[in-house]
Design an enzyme around this catalytic site. Structure first.
Site, mmCIF file in Angstrom:
data_model
loop_
_atom_site.group_PDB
_atom_site.id
_atom_site.type_symbol
_atom_site.label_atom_id
_atom_site.label_comp_id
_atom_site.label_asym_id
_atom_site.label_seq_id
_atom_site.Cartn_x
_atom_site.Cartn_y
_atom_site.Cartn_z
ATOM 1 C CG HIS A 489 64.219 99.578 1.918
ATOM 2 N ND1 HIS A 489 64.072 99.087 0.636
ATOM 3 C CD2 HIS A 489 64.962 98.636 2.587
ATOM 4 C CE1 HIS A 489 64.690 97.914 0.536
ATOM 5 N NE2 HIS A 489 65.244 97.624 1.709
ATOM 6 C CD GLU A 490 66.718 99.169 5.883
ATOM 7 O OE1 GLU A 490 66.423 98.073 6.417
ATOM 8 O OE2 GLU A 490 67.373 99.254 4.834
ATOM 9 C CG HIS A 493 63.377 94.940 5.674
ATOM 10 N ND1 HIS A 493 63.057 93.846 4.903
ATOM 11 C CD2 HIS A 493 64.359 95.611 4.991
ATOM 12 C CE1 HIS A 493 63.805 93.851 3.800
ATOM 13 N NE2 HIS A 493 64.590 94.909 3.832
ATOM 14 C CG HIS A 496 58.090 90.781 6.765
ATOM 15 N ND1 HIS A 496 58.948 90.309 5.806
ATOM 16 C CD2 HIS A 496 57.129 89.841 6.869
ATOM 17 C CE1 HIS A 496 58.518 89.144 5.364
ATOM 18 N NE2 HIS A 496 57.418 88.826 5.996
#
Length: 694
Positions: A489-490, A493, A496
């Site tokens: 999940h992290e 990010h 991105h």
């Protein structure tokens, strides 16, 4: 000479953590605020007519050094804080808020911006420039540029008060978490808890110079106890301590702060011409209005609740077999784990040996290599703020691997590319283990945004911070499967941020609409459930044995285990958040308000001694005010996006290339336009419902 005000004489101009002293911060902020104000004065006092270049663009590039020092300070205040740092934060926050208000309420500056905005048709602006102009103008209006002088002063004070009170809220929540520990000397009291966790509890006791075992309210300590401890009274005691954090009328109580924060937000919204703070926030989100958010949340509630109630009935049947007629919230994790083991024949602890942190990290590095042509090289030339931190140079290869080429995640870490077209894409920091000065949870952050100026593409400095179990003298850091998904999940990010490729820093990377920002993170979690990918890295840390097929099948089958319950829990948080920010006038008693707003999503008896609002840092300290719904909103996006990958092949290079464009575009386009360019259509809520409930 203050090191923070100089150009950093470090590798890639990264923060000189090892040379920064706490006493450097306050004078550095004062000096850099003054320098940034001079940059604004230069824009305002420019004798030439306002243009896009000398006003809008100049403003976008201003304050770069101040932004970097702010990022350093506030990131450390989350990841490596101290009493001294927290005190500095209380002094610095009002200074920054005042500085921000001075800019947003600078009438001469706004007049120049408005002139460019009103005459934009005469400029030949590209799409990103048009977005920057629109966002700059709206940002000033939403910050009070059209208010009279008296109201501008009121808004300035409100913003300053909010910055201080939000900061205090987070400090109280952290202090309350750190203040509690349970010392246990009788091993029998910890029956059911796996040996690896007992070893962790023993290490914690040693660090405190105690015999036996110590359990804390930190996530890696608290959650295993609630999941495995057969001692129901112990589970109850820990759950009560956790639920009382900042809700016990003690030194770190946050109840009055909540009322003050939501009152200030309501005043701000009304001052700016909005009915409430949610209206103010959602104007700049994909959802647009509280009504649309509530319709969305309630639609999911109606569809998910029957599944959730059925799940809880299954758990109650298990509890009843143990003689428990009045199952409580503190029993949930224990019986959920029992049911999961019965249904899927595994538990987190028996899977952990297959997920040593180093292998999981190599896997996510390998996935980024496979999809986006990124390579990671660990280096020791970049300064760190703690010995636990690791640093990496991230490179981009222009020719990602072909779809049918099998990759081994263990060999992508430090691998040197054979292509000549290999360029530095980002600097990455990883910080994985809990400690006293680090707040709970997991997050991605940035020390420096990407931007392009004077022909140079300045690359970002990205950080991932988590709280995984520390290695012991006998065992490496082993992750639960949930922690595996947390890391993915992290890292979503982080990708991105690392792939950012825009002109302006304030449209770069994760600088997107808030209800779009969770798409990349939640999207990447999907790969954790794909058997062909899992087999590349789920290997026993001692034997090298690949996680058996039947276990992988169980993981895949268990993906939606307790999905109804988890959905209702998230919807409860979202509804509570919207209520605080649409009806603050109804908030007299924090506990009563919370219970009323979450009554439709509560599946267990409510404990009168506990409340979650006083530690709901996402909305009272972080940026999720009137935005917590965005987790579920983004789940629709990620379910729909991954469905597209499944249709074309999860490593399909053409699909990955289109998705990479979405990620690298940051906030330069409307998010729905970006999504449709990638997918070919708007996201469908049915994609989420199909994934969750079949």
């Amino acid at each position: 000479m203050n090191i923070l005000t100089q150009n950093f004489n470090t590798a890639y101009h990264t923060p000189p953590f090892e040379n920064i002293k706490n006493e450097d911060y306050l004078p550095a902020f004062k000096e850099l605020i003054s320098e940034s104000e001079k940059e604004i004065d230069e824009i305002v006092n420019n004798s030439e007519e306002p243009t896009f270049e000398n006003t809008i663009e100049a403003l976008a590039y201003s304050g770069e050094k101040l932004d970097i020092v702010s990022n350093i300070f506030f990131n450390l205040n989350s990841a490596e804080t101290s009493d001294e740092l927290q005190q500095i934060a209380q002094e610095v926050s009002p200074l920054l808020t005042e500085y921000s208000s001075k800019i947003s309420q600078n009438e001469a500056l706004f007049n120049r911006i408005k002139k460019v905005y009103d005459e934009k048709s005469k400029y030949n602006l590209n799409e990103e420039q048009q977005m920057l102009l629109d966002e700059t103008y709206k940002g000033f209006v939403r910050s009070g540029a059209l208010l009279n002088d008296s109201d501008k002063e009121k808004l300035k004070q409100i913003n300053m008060d909010l910055s201080v009170k939000s900061l205090q809220f987070g400090q109280n929540a952290l202090a309350a978490t750190n203040a509690y520990f349970k010392h246990i000397t009788n091993k029998e009291d910890l029956a059911g808890i796996p040996d690896a966790i007992l070893e962790q509890y023993a290490e914690e006791a040693k660090e405190r110079y105690l015999d036996g075992y110590v359990v804390t309210l930190q996530y890696p300590s608290y959650v295993p106890l609630m999941t495995y401890a057969e001692n129901r009274e112990l589970r109850k005691e820990l759950a009560l301590a956790n639920g009382k954090k900042s809700f016990d009328r003690g030194e770190f109580d946050n109840q009055n702060l909540i009322k003050e924060i939501i009152s200030l937000k309501q005043q701000k919204a009304e001052l700016l011409g909005y009915k409430n703070y949610a209206d103010y926030v959602l104007e700049e989100r994909m959802a647009k209005s509280p009504t649309k958010v509530l319709d969305f949340l309630n639609e999911l509630l109606v569809k998910a609740k029957p599944y959730a109630e059925k799940e809880i009935e299954e758990l109650k049947a298990l509890a009843k077999a143990d003689g428990i007629e009045d199952m409580q919230g503190y029993d949930h994790s224990f019986y959920a784990e029992k049911l999961r083991k019965a249904k899927y024949d595994f538990n987190d602890e028996e899977l952990k040996p297959y997920f040593p942190l180093s292998q999981v990290q190599d896997a996510v590095f390998g996935l980024a290599n496979q999809l986006f042509g990124l390579e990671f090289k660990e280096v020791n030339t970049i300064q760190k703020y703690h010995a636990d931190v690791q640093t990496y140079e991230v490179y981009e290869i222009q020719e990602p691997k072909a779809e049918n080429q099998v990759f081994d995640s263990a060999h992508t870490h430090n691998q040197q590319s054979t292509t000549n077209n290999r360029q530095l894409k980002a600097i990455l920091y990883t910080d994985y283990f809990p400690r006293k000065g680090k707040r709970a949870g997991a997050w991605m952050t940035s020390y420096k945004n990407q931007f392009t100026k004077d022909g140079e593409n300045s690359r970002p400095h990205i950080s991932i911070v988590c709280n995984f179990s520390k290695p012991t003298k006998d065992t490496p850091s082993l992750l639960t499967f949930q922690e595996v998904t947390t890391l993915f999940h992290e890292f979503g990010h982080a990708i991105h941020g690392m792939l950012a490729n825009t002109q302006y820093p304030n449209l770069s990377g994760t600088s997107v609409k808030w209800d779009f920002v969770e798409l990349p993170s939640q999207f990447l979690e999907n790969f954790c459930y794909e058997p062909e990918f899992l087999k590349t890295f789920a290997k026993h840390y001692k034997t090298g044995e690949v996680l058996p097929n039947e276990k992988i099948e169980k993981i895949e089958q268990s993906k939606n285990f307790m999905e109804g319950y988890q959905t209702l829990r998230q919807l409860g948080f979202g509804l509570l958040d919207m209520a605080y920010h649409t009806h603050p006038e109804d908030v007299n008693d924090i506990k009563a308000f919370e219970d009323a707003q979450t009554s439709k999503t509560s599946l267990y008896p409510v404990n009168p001694e506990t409340a979650m609002s006083p530690t709901f840092s996402h909305i009272f300290q972080g940026g999720y005010s009137a935005g917590y719904y965005s987790y579920k909103w983004a789940e629709v996006l990620d379910a729909d996006a991954f469905a597209y990958f499944k249709e074309t092949g999860i490593f399909n290079p053409e699909t990955a290339a289109k998705y990479k464009i979405l990620l690298s575009s940051g906030g330069t386009k409307d998010p729905m336009e970006l999504y449709k360019n990638f997918r070919g259509s708007e996201p469908k809520v049915e994609s989420l419902l199909k994934r969750a409930f079949g």
